[in-house]
Scaffold this active site. Structure first.
Site, PDB file in Angstrom:
ATOM      1  N   SER A  82       0.395  -1.321  -0.121  1.00 21.78           N
ATOM      2  CA  SER A  82      -0.241   0.125   0.152  1.00 21.78           C
ATOM      3  C   SER A  82       0.514   1.202   0.321  1.00 21.78           C
ATOM      4  O   SER A  82       0.188   2.041  -0.093  1.00 21.78           O
ATOM      5  CB  SER A  82      -0.437   0.459   1.161  1.00 21.78           C
ATOM      6  OG  SER A  82      -0.460  -0.315   2.206  1.00 21.78           O
ATOM      7  N   THR A 184      -2.633   3.741   4.895  1.00 25.16           N
ATOM      8  CA  THR A 184      -1.507   4.721   4.253  1.00 25.16           C
ATOM      9  C   THR A 184      -0.453   4.422   5.532  1.00 25.16           C
ATOM     10  O   THR A 184      -0.754   4.605   6.791  1.00 25.16           O
ATOM     11  CB  THR A 184      -2.143   6.000   4.586  1.00 25.16           C
ATOM     12  OG1 THR A 184      -2.598   6.109   3.242  1.00 25.16           O
ATOM     13  CG2 THR A 184      -0.836   7.445   4.799  1.00 25.16           C
ATOM     14  N   THR A 202       1.848   7.109   0.478  1.00 23.91           N
ATOM     15  CA  THR A 202       0.586   6.403   0.190  1.00 23.91           C
ATOM     16  C   THR A 202       0.580   5.640  -1.026  1.00 23.91           C
ATOM     17  O   THR A 202       0.931   6.433  -1.979  1.00 23.91           O
ATOM     18  CB  THR A 202      -0.484   5.758   0.921  1.00 23.91           C
ATOM     19  OG1 THR A 202      -1.486   4.825   0.442  1.00 23.91           O
ATOM     20  CG2 THR A 202      -1.330   6.631  -0.040  1.00 23.91           C
ATOM     21  N   ARG A 212      -6.746   9.480  -9.551  1.00 24.07           N
ATOM     22  CA  ARG A 212      -7.813   9.477  -8.183  1.00 24.07           C
ATOM     23  C   ARG A 212      -6.533   9.912  -6.819  1.00 24.07           C
ATOM     24  O   ARG A 212      -5.559   9.517  -6.753  1.00 24.07           O
ATOM     25  CB  ARG A 212      -7.557   7.757  -7.679  1.00 24.07           C
ATOM     26  CG  ARG A 212      -8.762   8.242  -6.502  1.00 24.07           C
ATOM     27  CD  ARG A 212      -8.003   7.880  -4.824  1.00 24.07           C
ATOM     28  NE  ARG A 212      -8.544   7.112  -4.390  1.00 24.07           N
ATOM     29  CZ  ARG A 212      -8.174   7.066  -2.834  1.00 24.07           C
ATOM     30  NH1 ARG A 212      -7.221   6.491  -2.638  1.00 24.07           N
ATOM     31  NH2 ARG A 212      -8.726   7.051  -2.137  1.00 24.07           N
ATOM     32  N   THR A 235      -5.571   6.823   8.193  1.00 22.28           N
ATOM     33  CA  THR A 235      -5.505   5.944   7.227  1.00 22.28           C
ATOM     34  C   THR A 235      -6.665   5.447   6.915  1.00 22.28           C
ATOM     35  O   THR A 235      -7.331   5.724   8.128  1.00 22.28           O
ATOM     36  CB  THR A 235      -4.545   5.090   7.718  1.00 22.28           C
ATOM     37  OG1 THR A 235      -4.619   4.010   6.444  1.00 22.28           O
ATOM     38  CG2 THR A 235      -5.165   4.502   8.531  1.00 22.28           C
ATOM     39  N   GLY A 236      -7.168   5.228   5.597  1.00 27.13           N
ATOM     40  CA  GLY A 236      -8.626   4.973   5.397  1.00 27.13           C
ATOM     41  C   GLY A 236      -9.366   5.060   3.854  1.00 27.13           C
ATOM     42  O   GLY A 236      -8.598   5.565   2.780  1.00 27.13           O
TER      43      GLY A 236
HETATM   44  N1  GLY Z   1      -6.058   7.425   2.764  1.00 26.19           N
HETATM   45  C1  GLY Z   1      -5.236   7.142   1.194  1.00 26.19           C
HETATM   46  C2  GLY Z   1      -6.180   6.951   0.625  1.00 26.19           C
HETATM   47  O1  GLY Z   1      -7.107   7.007   0.163  1.00 26.19           O
HETATM   48  O2  GLY Z   1      -5.387   6.847  -0.609  1.00 26.19           O
END
Ligand code: GLY
Length: 331
Positions: A82, A184, A202, A212, A235-236
């Site tokens: 990730s 992340t 990330t 994106r 993170t999330g």
């Molecule tokens: N939290 C990382 C993302 O949504 O890219």
């Protein structure tokens, strides 16, 4: 004192409330010892990041150097799917990396989004902070900047990530399956002088739409620091964290006197109420308040924090958020 009363009282009393003895011993750790370095980061792989950050300080590096070097550990590790090299690609099979770094004293920051061809986006983000008049560079422009700064391009798709992508494409031959995953690495560091810096890195959602961008490289969303209040990283699900300016919100609650855990709980509460997905969101935060108190919180179980206090680092499981005030969100 009821948590809600506590927060409202903190808001009313302003900065002076931080000095209240009632804050001592609240859940979420204790204020630091004088001069103690405190580091907190997301996920078990944050442990190596904290240790590298601490070592950087011990070697004479600055707080910004420390957060940069810290998160580079995960960017270099191909087993972490990730972040950095090892990160899973977008739906076209291309790894696009996001990273950001911020100084909580000068409020200088740098970020790159959708960066291709560099394993260490945090280094490029740091270069944006140091050498660019801008704060955020994206895509081809970020890549051009990285090249101009002398960073060598590298293969960013690890063998394991390539295999995972090939398997995903077998299930989704049109390349249009759902995006997934979002671990992340975010790190908050309070140095011996009371200076706070934050960094995030990330590969974003696996199989995402090209271009994106989530919360991680966006100041106030994936990360935020203010030496006078505290620092936070997230993170999330980036879209959901961004919806409420998650990291900024946590820092602002701490500014009003909330403990880090309370600030995070309030922010998870806000996400649960503002997202069409309610509590079915992945969102986790770690934070350090200006006095060194730390906290972590997560909408769901399974999240871990890596915490460094008094020179030693441990990985701690973070229990899932419990909504204790299901009918209260009038703020
Ligand atoms: N939290 C990382 C993302 O949504 O890219």
């Amino acid at each position: 004192m009821h948590r809600r009363d506590f927060l409202l009282r903190g808001a009313a009393a302003g900065a002076g409330f931080l000095a209240s003895t009632e804050l001592q011993g609240e859940p979420g750790g204790s204020p630091r010892n004088p001069g103690e370095i405190v580091i907190i980061s997301t996920w078990p792989f944050g442990k190596a990041a904290n240790e590298a950050a601490l070592q950087t300080l011990e070697d004479g590096g600055s707080a910004l150097d420390a957060v940069e070097k810290g998160v580079m550990t995960a960017e270099a590790d191909p087993s972490i799917q990730s972040v950095g090299f090892g990160g899973l690609p977008n739906r076209s099979g291309v790894v696009e990396l996001d990273a950001a770094i911020q100084d909580g004293r000068s409020f200088e920051s740098g970020a790159v989004c959708s960066l291709q061809g560099y394993r260490h986006p945090i280094q490029v983000a740091r270069a944006v902070l140091d050498h660019s008049p801008h704060l955020v560079l994206v895509g081809a422009g970020a890549r051009e900047f990285a090249t101009d700064q002398g960073f060598p391009t590298e293969e960013t798709l690890s063998d394991k990530a390539r295999e995972a992508y090939q398997n995903w494409r077998k299930k989704h031959p049109d390349g249009k399956g759902p995006a997934a995953g979002h671990d992340t690495l975010g790190l908050v560091l309070l140095n011996s002088d009371g200076h706070i810096c934050v960094a995030c890195t990330t590969s974003g959602l696996a199989w995402k739409h090209p271009g994106r961008v989530g919360d991680s490289p966006l100041l106030g969303h994936g990360l935020y620091a203010d030496d006078e209040a505290g620092g936070c990283v997230a993170t999330g699900d980036g879209e959901e964290i961004t919806r409420v300016c998650g990291s900024f919100l946590v820092v602002e609650w701490m500014r009003k006197g909330a403990t880090p855990e309370e600030a995070i709980e309030e922010t998870l509460n806000r996400i649960a109420r503002r997202s069409p997905r309610g509590r079915d969101v992945h969102a986790s935060f770690v934070a350090i308040r200006a006095d060194g108190m730390t906290g972590a919180g997560s909408m769901r179980k399974g999240f871990h924090q890596a915490l460094t206090r008094n020179g030693s680092t441990e990985v701690l499981s973070v229990p899932a958020y419990v909504d204790r005030n299901p009918h209260e969100d009038q703020r």
